[in-house]
Design a protein around this motif. Structure first.
Motif, PDB file in Angstrom:
ATOM      1  N   VAL A  40      -1.409  12.519   6.420  1.00 54.04           N
ATOM      2  CA  VAL A  40      -1.949  11.185   6.692  1.00 54.04           C
ATOM      3  C   VAL A  40      -2.834  11.286   7.926  1.00 54.04           C
ATOM      4  CG1 VAL A  40      -1.442   8.773   7.189  1.00 54.04           C
ATOM      5  CG2 VAL A  40       0.078  10.072   5.677  1.00 54.04           C
ATOM      6  N   ILE A  41      -4.079  10.872   7.768  1.00 54.64           N
ATOM      7  CA  ILE A  41      -5.079  10.862   8.832  1.00 54.64           C
ATOM      8  C   ILE A  41      -5.430   9.403   9.062  1.00 54.64           C
ATOM      9  CG2 ILE A  41      -7.349  11.758   9.542  1.00 54.64           C
ATOM     10  CD1 ILE A  41      -5.550  14.025   8.571  1.00 54.64           C
ATOM     11  N   SER A  42      -5.820   9.042  10.280  1.00 54.87           N
ATOM     12  CA  SER A  42      -6.239   7.660  10.503  1.00 54.87           C
ATOM     13  C   SER A  42      -7.288   7.557  11.593  1.00 54.87           C
ATOM     14  CB  SER A  42      -5.040   6.787  10.890  1.00 54.87           C
ATOM     15  OG  SER A  42      -5.450   5.438  11.069  1.00 54.87           O
ATOM     16  N   GLU A  97       3.594  13.148  11.042  1.00 53.12           N
ATOM     17  CA  GLU A  97       2.879  12.374  12.053  1.00 53.12           C
ATOM     18  C   GLU A  97       1.487  12.041  11.526  1.00 53.12           C
ATOM     19  OE1 GLU A  97       3.821  11.402  15.275  1.00 53.12           O
ATOM     20  OE2 GLU A  97       5.828  12.024  14.667  1.00 53.12           O
ATOM     21  N   ILE A  98       0.982  10.895  11.934  1.00 49.74           N
ATOM     22  CA  ILE A  98      -0.395  10.532  11.588  1.00 49.74           C
ATOM     23  C   ILE A  98      -1.340  11.322  12.492  1.00 49.74           C
ATOM     24  CG2 ILE A  98      -2.101   8.671  11.561  1.00 49.74           C
ATOM     25  CD1 ILE A  98       0.234   6.730  11.022  1.00 49.74           C
ATOM     26  N   ILE A  99      -2.303  11.982  11.888  1.00 49.95           N
ATOM     27  CA  ILE A  99      -3.327  12.707  12.648  1.00 49.95           C
ATOM     28  C   ILE A  99      -4.465  11.725  12.913  1.00 49.95           C
ATOM     29  CG2 ILE A  99      -4.976  14.622  12.613  1.00 49.95           C
ATOM     30  CD1 ILE A  99      -3.045  15.954  10.504  1.00 49.95           C
ATOM     31  N   THR A 132       0.840  -1.195   0.000  1.00 50.83           N
ATOM     32  CA  THR A 132       0.000   0.000   0.000  1.00 50.83           C
ATOM     33  C   THR A 132       0.879   1.250   0.000  1.00 50.83           C
ATOM     34  OG1 THR A 132      -1.771  -1.173   1.146  1.00 50.83           O
ATOM     35  CG2 THR A 132      -1.801   1.228   1.292  1.00 50.83           C
ATOM     36  N   THR A 133       1.912   1.239   0.828  1.00 51.64           N
ATOM     37  CA  THR A 133       2.840   2.369   0.883  1.00 51.64           C
ATOM     38  C   THR A 133       3.460   2.603  -0.488  1.00 51.64           C
ATOM     39  OG1 THR A 133       3.328   1.968   3.215  1.00 51.64           O
ATOM     40  CG2 THR A 133       4.942   3.263   1.978  1.00 51.64           C
ATOM     41  N   LYS A 134       3.907   1.542  -1.139  1.00 53.97           N
ATOM     42  CA  LYS A 134       4.527   1.678  -2.468  1.00 53.97           C
ATOM     43  C   LYS A 134       3.566   2.311  -3.470  1.00 53.97           C
ATOM     44  CE  LYS A 134       7.754  -2.116  -1.834  1.00 53.97           C
ATOM     45  NZ  LYS A 134       8.060  -3.514  -2.140  1.00 53.97           N
ATOM     46  N   GLU A 176       0.952   3.801   8.217  1.00 53.52           N
ATOM     47  CA  GLU A 176       2.120   4.412   8.858  1.00 53.52           C
ATOM     48  C   GLU A 176       3.339   4.459   7.943  1.00 53.52           C
ATOM     49  OE1 GLU A 176       2.837   2.383  12.536  1.00 53.52           O
ATOM     50  OE2 GLU A 176       3.275   0.483  11.561  1.00 53.52           O
ATOM     51  N   GLY A 177       3.426   3.556   6.984  1.00 54.49           N
ATOM     52  CA  GLY A 177       4.556   3.574   6.055  1.00 54.49           C
ATOM     53  C   GLY A 177       4.600   4.845   5.225  1.00 54.49           C
TER      54      GLY A 177
END
Length: 190
Positions: A47-49, A69-71, A35-37, A60-61
């Motif tokens: 990036v939100i999660s 940072e992931i929000i 998915t990251t690739k 996270e990748g």
């Protein structure tokens, strides 16, 4: 100015009754790398999660790659179907799709979950206009959000999702313009 939201349904996880701490399986961790690739080519800004571990682990990748940072956003957590396990999961989900105001004991109706998810989505569209945002989330809430903007995203569509899956939604302000799947099942083979 288009805002691009990349809804990422989490990869395969190990079942535990603790929804928030359920981790990805070994297969899920491999698929999260893939998915990251795929997302590397999309010039992601944020990036939100969902607060759930499996959603965070899936995105996270890309967050590490872009150095952000992931929000965490509660609005993107999975809909609570019921207070406890249900006998027939697909039948239970179909019922809440058939009757949007219906909820199983201790669960959220489609209307309630959709309102929560759409509210979080609208906030992102207004806060990050013109940006490219990855959203780590879950199948049911993702489709409920998509359904708000385009009714063809429904129970049947939900049943066809893979784990993980990625849909790129392009918005002009709060109007959905295009939807494109950017995660093909074949990608799981490399």
């Amino acid at each position: 100015m288009l805002t691009r939201l990349y809804f990422v349904r989490h990869a395969h996880s190990i079942y535990t009754p603790d929804e928030r701490q359920r981790p990805l399986s070994d297969r899920g961790l491999l698929d999260a790398e893939k998915t990251t690739k795929l997302l590397l080519a999309e010039n992601i800004d944020y990036v939100i999660s969902s607060p759930y571990k499996r959603a965070i682990q899936t995105v996270e990748g890309i967050a590490k790659y872009i150095g952000k940072e992931i929000i965490i956003e509660e609005g993107f957590k999975e809909r609570k179907l019921s207070e406890g396990p249900v006998k027939d999961f697909d039948l239970a989900v179909k019922k809440v799709w058939d009757v949007p105001s219906f909820s199983w004991k201790g669960g959220e109706s489609n209307q309630t979950a959709q309102t929560r998810g759409v509210h979080a989505t609208i906030q992102l569209l207004n806060r990050f206009e013109g940006k490219r945002i990855v959203i780590g989330t879950h199948g049911n809430i993702m489709v409920l959000i998509m359904n708000f903007f385009e009714k063809k995203y429904n129970f049947e569509f939900w049943k066809e999702l893979s784990m993980p899956d990625i849909y790129k939604l392009e918005f002009e302000k709060e109007k959905l313009r295009t939807v494109k799947r950017i995660f093909e099942k074949e990608i799981l083979l490399f």
